[in-house]
Design a protein around this motif. Sequence first.
Motif, short mmCIF file in Angstrom:
data_model
loop_
_atom_site.label_atom_id
_atom_site.label_comp_id
_atom_site.label_asym_id
_atom_site.label_seq_id
_atom_site.Cartn_x
_atom_site.Cartn_y
_atom_site.Cartn_z
N TRP A 217 -10.80 -5.05 6.08
CA TRP A 217 -9.89 -5.35 7.19
C TRP A 217 -10.66 -5.76 8.43
O TRP A 217 -10.29 -6.72 9.12
N LEU B 97 -3.83 -1.79 6.48
CA LEU B 97 -4.31 -1.78 7.84
C LEU B 97 -3.85 -3.04 8.56
O LEU B 97 -3.82 -4.13 7.98
N GLY B 98 -3.52 -2.90 9.82
CA GLY B 98 -3.02 -4.02 10.60
C GLY B 98 -1.52 -4.07 10.69
O GLY B 98 -0.96 -4.78 11.54
N ASP C 43 -3.66 1.52 14.09
CA ASP C 43 -4.39 1.09 12.90
C ASP C 43 -5.78 1.72 12.84
O ASP C 43 -6.21 2.16 11.77
N ARG D 145 -6.34 8.62 11.15
CA ARG D 145 -6.52 7.18 11.09
C ARG D 145 -8.00 6.85 11.17
O ARG D 145 -8.81 7.68 11.60
#
Length: 289
Positions: A24, A147-148, A250, A280
């Motif tokens: 990512w 993710l994102g 994120d 996270r």
Amino acid sequence: MTGPVVVGVDGGLTAPDAAVLGCWLATSLGTSLIVAAVHPAPAALGSGRVDAEWVADRHRAATRVLDETKEALAGVACAIDYRTVASSSAAHGLSDLAEQVAAAYIAVGSGRDAPRERLFAGSTAERLMAGSVCPVAVAPSGLKGPLGSLNRIGVAYVDTPDGRTALTAAAELARHSGAHLRLTTVVAAGDAALPFLLGDDTERAFLDTARETYEQSLARAAADVPGVTAEWELRSGDAVDTLADLDDVDVLFCGSRGYGPARRVVLGGVSARLSRRARRPLIVVPRSG
């Protein structure tokens, strides 16, 4: 140009989490990915034949780990280079590699689960944070994706050189990924902030002034980030507990502690504990200057 993202894999159960985080980061930055498995280097002293056989076995294990990771990352959009690295420890090997390639980030797993075929014992993440030249990204065990999707990058912000350095790094990633920023400052609740002051009136006045100062620094920092939409919040409670429980970002950036060698990650109390407890992905940024 942005350097590559280096991902350390060791055959442990959290290695896929590191790969997800590294992919990512590389995709967001538009850069390449280097997946590295570090194995022991030959010892300077010792029984030559036994040492050579053991090193060869560890090299074969590293190759197997890379083959498995290659299968797991099949179809990933970014360019990936797979490498075995011989070193005295996983942290040294990854740190040396990152310095050689001018890496943008090093990504590793949290090590919370028992290893399947871990090449080195010990906490690679914490050792990396003791001296990495680039930000260290630690993926929590069982990283939830994709993710994102939250489109928000968190910053554990304090108005110090380290806090501003973390904000600068987070803003760069936000500009590349198109995400928003959220700056969070955590202040101690109640009398935890004033163990040596007596009197409720004095305490309330001090806390009100402190909160006003924090709010001003947060608002100023959020307004001064170019090219990124930034919001801020002030929370009360234990800093580690509050930041570790954040689940609507994120990734979470934080700075190193306020002393130590320049341009190296030096863990402070909050960042050290966050690296073991955050829900996270955590990115710890080296000191500037």
